[in-house]
Design an enzyme around this catalytic site. Structure first.
Site, short mmCIF file in Angstrom:
data_model
loop_
_atom_site.label_atom_id
_atom_site.label_comp_id
_atom_site.label_asym_id
_atom_site.label_seq_id
_atom_site.Cartn_x
_atom_site.Cartn_y
_atom_site.Cartn_z
N LYS A 140 46.05 39.19 64.58
CA LYS A 140 45.28 38.00 64.17
C LYS A 140 45.63 37.66 62.73
O LYS A 140 45.70 38.55 61.87
CB LYS A 140 43.78 38.29 64.31
CG LYS A 140 42.90 37.14 63.89
CD LYS A 140 41.91 36.75 64.99
CE LYS A 140 41.30 35.38 64.76
NZ LYS A 140 42.26 34.27 64.71
N LYS A 170 42.74 43.94 55.91
CA LYS A 170 41.46 43.22 55.88
C LYS A 170 40.71 43.38 57.21
O LYS A 170 39.53 43.73 57.24
CB LYS A 170 41.71 41.73 55.60
CG LYS A 170 40.46 40.90 55.46
CD LYS A 170 40.81 39.50 54.94
CE LYS A 170 39.57 38.75 54.52
NZ LYS A 170 39.85 37.54 53.78
N LYS A 190 50.58 37.05 60.38
CA LYS A 190 50.52 35.80 59.62
C LYS A 190 51.70 34.95 60.06
O LYS A 190 52.74 35.49 60.48
CB LYS A 190 50.62 36.08 58.11
CG LYS A 190 50.05 34.99 57.26
CD LYS A 190 48.54 35.08 57.11
CE LYS A 190 47.98 33.93 56.31
NZ LYS A 190 46.55 34.13 55.99
N THR A 203 32.26 31.72 55.21
CA THR A 203 32.79 32.49 54.07
C THR A 203 31.77 32.50 52.92
O THR A 203 31.49 33.56 52.35
CB THR A 203 34.15 31.93 53.62
OG1 THR A 203 35.00 31.90 54.76
CG2 THR A 203 34.78 32.80 52.55
N ASN A 260 34.63 24.65 49.72
CA ASN A 260 34.01 25.21 50.93
C ASN A 260 33.29 26.53 50.61
O ASN A 260 32.11 26.69 50.94
CB ASN A 260 35.08 25.41 52.01
CG ASN A 260 34.51 26.06 53.25
OD1 ASN A 260 34.48 27.28 53.34
ND2 ASN A 260 34.00 25.26 54.17
N SER A 262 35.85 33.88 62.91
CA SER A 262 37.04 33.63 63.75
C SER A 262 37.06 34.61 64.92
O SER A 262 37.34 34.24 66.06
CB SER A 262 38.31 33.85 62.93
OG SER A 262 38.90 32.64 62.58
P1 NAD Z 1 38.46 24.36 48.46
O1 NAD Z 1 39.73 23.62 48.25
O2 NAD Z 1 37.45 23.84 49.42
O3 NAD Z 1 37.70 24.50 47.04
C1 NAD Z 1 38.30 24.94 45.88
C2 NAD Z 1 37.38 24.62 44.70
O4 NAD Z 1 37.93 25.17 43.51
C3 NAD Z 1 37.19 23.14 44.45
O5 NAD Z 1 35.86 22.88 44.07
C4 NAD Z 1 38.11 22.88 43.25
O6 NAD Z 1 37.71 21.76 42.47
C5 NAD Z 1 37.94 24.17 42.50
N1 NAD Z 1 39.00 24.43 41.53
C6 NAD Z 1 40.33 24.15 41.63
N2 NAD Z 1 40.94 24.52 40.51
C7 NAD Z 1 40.01 25.05 39.69
C8 NAD Z 1 40.02 25.61 38.41
N3 NAD Z 1 41.15 25.69 37.69
N4 NAD Z 1 38.86 26.08 37.90
C9 NAD Z 1 37.71 26.00 38.61
N5 NAD Z 1 37.63 25.47 39.83
C10 NAD Z 1 38.77 25.00 40.35
O7 NAD Z 1 38.88 25.85 48.81
P2 NAD Z 1 38.01 26.97 49.52
O8 NAD Z 1 38.22 26.91 50.99
O9 NAD Z 1 36.63 26.94 48.96
O10 NAD Z 1 38.75 28.28 49.03
C11 NAD Z 1 38.58 28.82 47.72
C12 NAD Z 1 39.22 30.20 47.66
O11 NAD Z 1 38.67 31.04 48.65
C13 NAD Z 1 40.74 30.26 47.88
O12 NAD Z 1 41.22 31.34 47.12
C14 NAD Z 1 40.85 30.60 49.35
O13 NAD Z 1 42.07 31.21 49.66
C15 NAD Z 1 39.70 31.57 49.47
N6 NAD Z 1 39.20 31.77 50.84
C16 NAD Z 1 38.68 30.73 51.54
C17 NAD Z 1 38.19 30.96 52.82
C18 NAD Z 1 37.56 29.85 53.61
O14 NAD Z 1 37.05 30.14 54.71
N7 NAD Z 1 37.54 28.61 53.13
C19 NAD Z 1 38.23 32.25 53.38
C20 NAD Z 1 38.76 33.30 52.63
C21 NAD Z 1 39.23 33.04 51.35
#
Ligand code: NAD
Length: 430
Positions: free
Chosen positions: A82, A106, A118, A203, A234, A362
């Site tokens: 996965k 993980k 992946k 998340t 998110n 998931s």
């Molecule tokens: P997203 O694009 O929805 O949100 C990212 C946020 O970070 C936005 O608010 C953006 O404005 C902000 N941002 C960007 N650059 C910035 C900076 N320099 N300083 C401060 N804020 C900044 O992304 P997401 O889905 O929320 O994911 C965020 C992190 O979490 C990533 O590292 C992603 O890989 C990780 N992640 C996400 C999920 C998921 O289910 N969405 C799961 C595991 C890990």
């Protein structure tokens, strides 16, 4: 180390990417702590299968372009493979190998009955039309179809892919299986075709469950604690919302435009409304503007970095005031910064557990697809809590037993589960 006995180093070039080498370094440290069987460790340092495919796509101008795609199946000891599929112009085999290894560890630390994989395509998806993206996705699916399936390998979205991409993937695979719907081949699908309720906030909610438990083991509690959240997408916006609902004082949040601060606590539902209207957190009434650097150094009980990798490094590690750091993003605290902060008595809940809510739900989606029986949202949230806290507790126990930091303990827990299962299954054919 990979490559040391190989006569042709080029044959193993994909094992020398920075992401994979970093993962192997952490792996080696944790394997030494638990005295992992050297034969098992040797096997765990290699991906099982690396598939490279050429993907011809007819573009809107009728020309044909050929893209390169990958699917790396790292280890399937614990269950079907996965891991997500990434569309990005930096994707190459070495990166996909690193990401597949991380998924293996993980899934293992989270206690999921899944292996790690992946996939990715080297492409800038923002430059493709909808039709081109659909063509690319369908041909990629077809090229890897023999190697995926509900009992073999179950992809999911990652950077540059979304529920629509997963819908095309599921449809293509189903058409090639005689037209019978196979929702279990992929997760992160829209709810209408077998997606799970609760995935969108999973998340962020998982981050808050972990934060609650991290506070608890440090003799604090969520209600009344001061929390700062970096990133309001998110992960960050849902984390802030769920912390607020649990009575925390969310004193600061930020996004790419900068941060906002209020020592008495921000009204997060109102901040969410403000972001819906204006696009950013800045300018929220009754708040003071701060920079993203200042947000990380705010005086608070728990800091939730939920934006980007590498935000806390050797330059600012000494200035972090929060006692607890819960990594919502992937890799927001560097390895060097972790060492400094642990020495300063900080408690870091590592990304593999803290942001595991997404992959856990998931997994729930796949289970529901196989059963053809769907749970309501409250059920999903409750089961998520049980799985993520069980993972936290097992890592915390490893930390206490071995007197190591939570990051090393998470890797040690992951390796230990894989080691036990691999020893039980044995080496085929002998
Ligand atoms: P997203 O694009 O929805 O949100 C990212 C946020 O970070 C936005 O608010 C953006 O404005 C902000 N941002 C960007 N650059 C910035 C900076 N320099 N300083 C401060 N804020 C900044 O992304 P997401 O889905 O929320 O994911 C965020 C992190 O979490 C990533 O590292 C992603 O890989 C990780 N992640 C996400 C999920 C998921 O289910 N969405 C799961 C595991 C890990």
């Amino acid at each position: 180390m990979p490559g040391q006995d190989n006569l042709n180093p080029q044959a193993e070039a994909h094992l020398h990417g920075p992401l994979f080498q970093n993962a192997i370094q952490t792996f080696n440290e944790a394997a030494a702590v638990i005295k992992c069987d050297p034969n098992i460790a040797e096997r765990l340092r290699r991906p099982r299968r690396c598939l490279t495919v050429s993907i011809p796509v007819r573009m809107d101008d009728q020309s044909v372009k050929v893209f390169t795609g990958y699917r790396v199946q790292y280890n399937s000891t614990l269950g079907p493979y996965k891991g997500g599929i990434r569309y990005h112009h930096n994707v190459d085999l070495a990166e996909v190998v690193g990401l597949a290894a991380l998924m293996t560890f993980k899934n293992s630390v989270l206690g999921l009955p899944l292996g790690g994989a992946k996939g990715g395509i080297c492409v800038d998806p923002t430059k493709l039309s909808r039709a081109e993206k659909q063509g690319l996705t369908r041909r990629y699916t077809s090229e890897i179809a023999a190697f995926v399936g509900p009992t073999k390998d179950i992809p999911a979205p990652d950077v540059g892919t979304d529920p629509q991409t997963m819908a095309w993937f599921m449809d293509t695979y189903s058409q090639e299986q005689g037209g019978f719907a196979q929702p279990g081949v992929v997760t992160g699908k829209p709810v209408e075709i077998g997606g799970s309720l609760g995935r969108n906030h999973a998340t962020g909610l998982g981050v808050v469950y972990v934060c609650e438990r991290a506070l608890e083991v440090n003799q604090m509690k969520m209600s009344g604690s001061r929390i700062a959240v970096q990133g309001f997408g998110n992960v960050g916006s849902f984390a802030a919302k769920f912390a607020f609902e649990r009575g925390a004082r969310v004193v600061a949040v930020s996004d790419v435009s900068g941060g906002i601060f209020n020592g008495d606590g921000l009204n997060i539902p109102q901040v969410i409304e403000h972001v819906k209207k204006t696009g950013f957190v800045k300018g929220f009434q009754g708040s003071q503007a701060i920079t993203n650097e200042e947000l990380l150094e705010v005086d608070c009980d728990a800091l939730l970095p939920c934006a980007l990798e590498g935000q806390i490094d050797v330059h600012n590690a000494e200035r972090i005031k929060a006692k607890i750091i819960v990594e919502g993003a992937n890799g927001p605290v560097t390895v060097e910064a972790t060492k400094i902060m642990v020495q300063n008595g900080k408690f870091i809940a590592p990304d593999v557990i803290s942001n595991g809510g997404g992959v856990i739900v998931s997994y729930f989606e796949w289970v529901q697809d196989i059963m053809s029986f769907f749970w309501d949202e409250a059920d999903v949230d409750l089961k998520l809590k049980s799985v993520i806290l069980k993972a936290f507790d097992s890592v915390y126990k490893m930390r206490q037993e071995k007197q190591i930091d939570m990051r090393t303990a998470a890797m040690a827990t992951a390796i230990s589960r894989l080691e036990k299962a691999m020893l039980l299954r044995g080496l085929y054919p002998r």
